[in-house]
Write an enzyme that holds these catalytic residues in place. Sequence first.
Site, PDB file in Angstrom:
ATOM      1  N   ASN A  11      47.851 113.711  36.765  1.00 22.50           N
ATOM      2  CA  ASN A  11      47.012 113.312  37.895  1.00 22.50           C
ATOM      3  C   ASN A  11      46.885 114.517  38.816  1.00 22.50           C
ATOM      4  O   ASN A  11      47.835 114.875  39.504  1.00 22.50           O
ATOM      5  CB  ASN A  11      47.666 112.128  38.620  1.00 22.50           C
ATOM      6  N   LYS A  13      45.070 114.885  41.423  1.00 24.32           N
ATOM      7  CA  LYS A  13      44.822 114.539  42.830  1.00 24.32           C
ATOM      8  C   LYS A  13      43.683 115.404  43.388  1.00 24.32           C
ATOM      9  O   LYS A  13      42.741 115.691  42.657  1.00 24.32           O
ATOM     10  CB  LYS A  13      46.134 114.666  43.633  1.00 24.32           C
ATOM     11  N   HIS A  97      46.897 103.811  42.867  1.00 18.98           N
ATOM     12  CA  HIS A  97      47.929 104.819  43.141  1.00 18.98           C
ATOM     13  C   HIS A  97      48.475 104.601  44.553  1.00 18.98           C
ATOM     14  O   HIS A  97      47.738 104.198  45.448  1.00 18.98           O
ATOM     15  CB  HIS A  97      47.319 106.223  43.008  1.00 18.98           C
ATOM     16  N   GLU A  99      49.036 106.558  46.851  1.00 16.99           N
ATOM     17  CA  GLU A  99      48.308 107.290  47.900  1.00 16.99           C
ATOM     18  C   GLU A  99      47.043 106.528  48.304  1.00 16.99           C
ATOM     19  O   GLU A  99      46.628 106.576  49.460  1.00 16.99           O
ATOM     20  CB  GLU A  99      47.985 108.711  47.411  1.00 16.99           C
ATOM     21  N   GLU A 169      55.429 104.097  39.709  1.00 21.02           N
ATOM     22  CA  GLU A 169      55.649 105.303  40.499  1.00 21.02           C
ATOM     23  C   GLU A 169      56.351 104.927  41.803  1.00 21.02           C
ATOM     24  O   GLU A 169      55.695 104.510  42.771  1.00 21.02           O
ATOM     25  CB  GLU A 169      54.311 105.974  40.824  1.00 21.02           C
ATOM     26  N   SER A 215      57.857 113.053  40.461  1.00 22.66           N
ATOM     27  CA  SER A 215      58.644 114.280  40.276  1.00 22.66           C
ATOM     28  C   SER A 215      59.108 114.486  38.827  1.00 22.66           C
ATOM     29  O   SER A 215      60.224 114.932  38.592  1.00 22.66           O
ATOM     30  CB  SER A 215      59.830 114.312  41.248  1.00 22.66           C
TER      31      SER A 215
HETATM   32  P1  13P Z   1      54.529 114.227  41.480  1.00 19.53           P
HETATM   33  O1  13P Z   1      54.728 114.438  40.011  1.00 19.53           O
HETATM   34  O2  13P Z   1      53.953 115.419  42.167  1.00 19.53           O
HETATM   35  O3  13P Z   1      55.738 113.671  42.134  1.00 19.53           O
HETATM   36  O4  13P Z   1      53.367 113.095  41.626  1.00 19.53           O
HETATM   37  C1  13P Z   1      53.473 111.929  40.893  1.00 19.53           C
HETATM   38  C2  13P Z   1      52.188 111.191  41.008  1.00 19.53           C
HETATM   39  O5  13P Z   1      51.843 110.721  42.068  1.00 19.53           O
HETATM   40  C3  13P Z   1      51.353 111.070  39.811  1.00 19.53           C
HETATM   41  O6  13P Z   1      50.343 110.136  39.990  1.00 19.53           O
END
Ligand code: 13P
Length: 253
Positions: A11, A13, A97, A99, A169, A215
Amino acid sequence: MSGRKPLIAGNWKMHKTIKETLDLINGIKAGLQGNEAADVLVAPPFTALSAAAGAIQGSTILLAGQNLHQEPSGAYTGEVSGQMIHDTGATHVIIGHSERRQYFGETDDLVNLKVKAALAAGLIPIFCLGETLGEREAGGTFEVLGRQLEGGLKGFSAEEAAKIIVAYEPVWAIGTGKTATNDQAQEVHYFLRGLLGKIFEKRLASETRILYGGSVKPDNAADLLACPDVDGALVGGASLKVDSFIGIIHFDR
Ligand code: 13P
């Protein structure tokens, strides 16, 4: 051993221009040589999806959008529909997600409509859910995840639900460098699979891929993916560079 082939999904982002997208995809393609252990997917920003669709041709890389609007079309300035994402050549879409839930107010009901819209547009939803640190510390992890899973998948037939990929997540592990322990991840994935079995049917639950995200890095991917109910990874930061993403894809080496 389950019959579920692992999926390693990146992802991206709000990162990568078109040129950066092409460079990263070309790097991943080169690094994929001999990969058979996992399916691989990338989710660039909307602006780079068409170019990415061209770049993945001739490879096994899959392509996803990162969000969609719940309506098929209309006066929704700035929004993108499932059909538009499908039209770029993408086959999957990330939905719900944390976010999106946190910064854009997406609720379980909205996520539910978006999963419906994705299926109607012929896209495979990657349906995300996860608890915050506060919710975990208050002992509410399973209640929150249960609500998110039931809310997000409300009203689906088993046939529709069978198309969905789930991604756990934990919000406290996203971009923090803090990964869930193997036991924490396995415990939640086992719970989610059990709940899928109750809502739909056992066979569907045993075939649904449940990814872990938060992570994931080359040095922890193998251990996480060794958990019996962890069927892949949804990777943020470490998917933005060829070496680290390839390191995760080759978790079995
Ligand atoms: P990170 O791997 O940067 O922690 O992000 C995880 C994520 O939000 C994938 O959608």
